[in-house]
Enzyme design. Sequence first.
Site, PDB file in Angstrom:
ATOM      1  N   ALA A  75     105.379  54.595 -85.301  1.00 27.11           N
ATOM      2  CA  ALA A  75     104.866  55.421 -84.214  1.00 27.11           C
ATOM      3  C   ALA A  75     103.747  56.316 -84.730  1.00 27.11           C
ATOM      4  CB  ALA A  75     105.982  56.294 -83.646  1.00 27.11           C
ATOM      5  N   TYR A 141     102.988  63.638 -77.843  1.00 25.47           N
ATOM      6  CA  TYR A 141     103.810  63.040 -78.892  1.00 25.47           C
ATOM      7  C   TYR A 141     105.298  63.221 -78.576  1.00 25.47           C
ATOM      8  CZ  TYR A 141     106.319  62.723 -83.307  1.00 25.47           C
ATOM      9  OH  TYR A 141     107.242  62.418 -84.271  1.00 25.47           O
ATOM     10  N   LYS A 145     108.288  60.320 -77.303  1.00 30.87           N
ATOM     11  CA  LYS A 145     109.584  60.078 -77.959  1.00 30.87           C
ATOM     12  C   LYS A 145     110.734  60.320 -76.982  1.00 30.87           C
ATOM     13  CE  LYS A 145     108.332  58.998 -82.179  1.00 30.87           C
ATOM     14  NZ  LYS A 145     108.841  57.842 -82.929  1.00 30.87           N
ATOM     15  N   PHE A 169     113.057  66.752 -87.944  1.00 31.66           N
ATOM     16  CA  PHE A 169     112.226  67.939 -87.998  1.00 31.66           C
ATOM     17  C   PHE A 169     111.025  67.545 -88.874  1.00 31.66           C
ATOM     18  CE2 PHE A 169     114.275  71.194 -85.368  1.00 31.66           C
ATOM     19  CZ  PHE A 169     115.215  70.353 -84.807  1.00 31.66           C
ATOM     20  N   LEU A 190     100.663  69.231 -92.730  1.00 33.88           N
ATOM     21  CA  LEU A 190     100.401  70.446 -93.514  1.00 33.88           C
ATOM     22  C   LEU A 190     100.543  70.261 -95.035  1.00 33.88           C
ATOM     23  CD1 LEU A 190      99.796  73.475 -93.612  1.00 33.88           C
ATOM     24  CD2 LEU A 190     102.246  73.884 -93.257  1.00 33.88           C
ATOM     25  N   ASP A 285     101.362  73.214 -80.217  1.00 38.39           N
ATOM     26  CA  ASP A 285     102.257  73.706 -81.273  1.00 38.39           C
ATOM     27  C   ASP A 285     103.244  74.764 -80.773  1.00 38.39           C
ATOM     28  OD1 ASP A 285     101.652  72.298 -83.557  1.00 38.39           O
ATOM     29  OD2 ASP A 285     100.174  73.743 -84.301  1.00 38.39           O
TER      30      ASP A 285
HETATM   31  N1  UDP Z   1      99.128  73.243 -89.740  1.00 37.33           N
HETATM   32  C1  UDP Z   1      98.090  74.089 -90.143  1.00 37.33           C
HETATM   33  N2  UDP Z   1      97.002  73.501 -90.722  1.00 37.33           N
HETATM   34  C2  UDP Z   1      96.865  72.159 -90.910  1.00 37.33           C
HETATM   35  C3  UDP Z   1      97.947  71.322 -90.506  1.00 37.33           C
HETATM   36  C4  UDP Z   1      99.050  71.912 -89.924  1.00 37.33           C
HETATM   37  O1  UDP Z   1      98.149  75.301 -89.978  1.00 37.33           O
HETATM   38  O2  UDP Z   1      95.834  71.708 -91.422  1.00 37.33           O
HETATM   39  C5  UDP Z   1     100.320  73.842 -89.124  1.00 37.33           C
HETATM   40  C6  UDP Z   1     100.619  73.334 -87.737  1.00 37.33           C
HETATM   41  O3  UDP Z   1      99.932  74.083 -86.775  1.00 37.33           O
HETATM   42  C7  UDP Z   1     102.134  73.508 -87.665  1.00 37.33           C
HETATM   43  C8  UDP Z   1     102.593  73.300 -89.115  1.00 37.33           C
HETATM   44  O4  UDP Z   1     101.429  73.475 -89.916  1.00 37.33           O
HETATM   45  O5  UDP Z   1     102.458  74.822 -87.293  1.00 37.33           O
HETATM   46  C9  UDP Z   1     103.151  71.909 -89.362  1.00 37.33           C
HETATM   47  O6  UDP Z   1     102.214  70.979 -88.862  1.00 37.33           O
HETATM   48  P1  UDP Z   1     102.317  69.435 -89.135  1.00 37.33           P
HETATM   49  O7  UDP Z   1     101.128  68.787 -88.449  1.00 37.33           O
HETATM   50  O8  UDP Z   1     102.475  69.180 -90.598  1.00 37.33           O
HETATM   51  O9  UDP Z   1     103.672  68.986 -88.439  1.00 37.33           O
HETATM   52  P2  UDP Z   1     104.192  69.193 -86.916  1.00 37.33           P
HETATM   53  O10 UDP Z   1     105.069  70.401 -86.943  1.00 37.33           O
HETATM   54  O11 UDP Z   1     102.984  69.350 -86.043  1.00 37.33           O
HETATM   55  O12 UDP Z   1     104.938  67.943 -86.636  1.00 37.33           O
END
Ligand code: UDP
Length: 329
Positions: A75, A141, A145, A169, A190, A285
């Site tokens: 996915a 997204y 799901k 998670f 992240l 988010d």
């Molecule tokens: N995030 C961020 N900068 C980045 C990528 C992610 O600040 O370059 C933040 C994002 O807004 C979220 C957290 O990191 O609050 C986790 O994001 P990720 O995309 O890794 O996973 P998600 O929770 O979206 O599935």
Amino acid sequence: MKILVVGGAGYIGSHCVRQIVEAGHEPVVLDNLVFGHRKAVEPSVLFYEGDLGDEAFVRPVLENESIDIVMHFAAYASVGESVKEPLKYYLNNVAATIHLLNAMKQAGVNKFIFSSTCATFGVPQSLPIVETLPQAPINPYGQSKLDVELILKSLACAEDFRFATFRYFNAAGAAEDGSIGEDHTPELHLIPIAIDAATGKRDSLKIFGTDYETPDGTCLRDYVHVDDLARAHIAAFEKLDQPGTQLFLNLGTGKPYSVKEVIQAVEKASGQKIPIEIDLRRAGDPPALYADSTLAKETLGWEVKFTELDDIVATAWKWHSTHPNGFED
Ligand code: UDP
């Protein structure tokens, strides 16, 4: 047992393939290699390259290989991208999954393990997130799901269809031996982005929002090790022997960490200062997502081995620092 691992060359799928072998079962991988990597799967594992939505391709695989269980990892999983390109998400995550389920029905395979997400809860009514909370996704997204979760329920009402749905998670980390790990192009998550900023592969890391109502203003997430996620799948096999099995289980450590805390953990693992820029909030988010995984513990005896973010990030660092070009190395 013989398990068809759809998306088995991807991040979570490839870790699961290894555990299937270790548990004494036989994985068969189906992956179109658009985002998956052939090198993420041992050459000894039977591999079919093709699309999960192509019933004419999938059905003979299910029949010829006498598959017992299908696991579905294939996915798209980037929140921000899903807001910008919703159709891409519904086509791949929902429409293609319906074709996969239809191929299973034609082939007489009725056991399914599905990768869902905490994003199905949207902005949760309370924390930590228990399975009984209402699901109200705030991005395509999560909605894609949740759509599949509902389809699975409908199928199970109509016929002997058994399934386990895991609401991950934030999947994180890599194999402890550093041999496989996360490799997405483009990378949108992240921890790998922070690692790239630590190694100088990218100039800086953008923090998406510092004005959330959280202790340090940045989003809280529950980072759970990919091998811990994979172990839940193996634990579900025997449950699927029972008619009527319908599992919806949250998989997380239960510990929330902020974006800033993740950055600190990556700085610790790498020994490098990460250049950061403060950016606007990213659409879609929720401020905080973390799990209550009591039900998974009670149902499957599932417990995380990696309880500390530092340990999870250390495995990610081991993989990325030894494979700066991912599976191309
Ligand atoms: N995030 C961020 N900068 C980045 C990528 C992610 O600040 O370059 C933040 C994002 O807004 C979220 C957290 O990191 O609050 C986790 O994001 P990720 O995309 O890794 O996973 P998600 O929770 O979206 O599935």
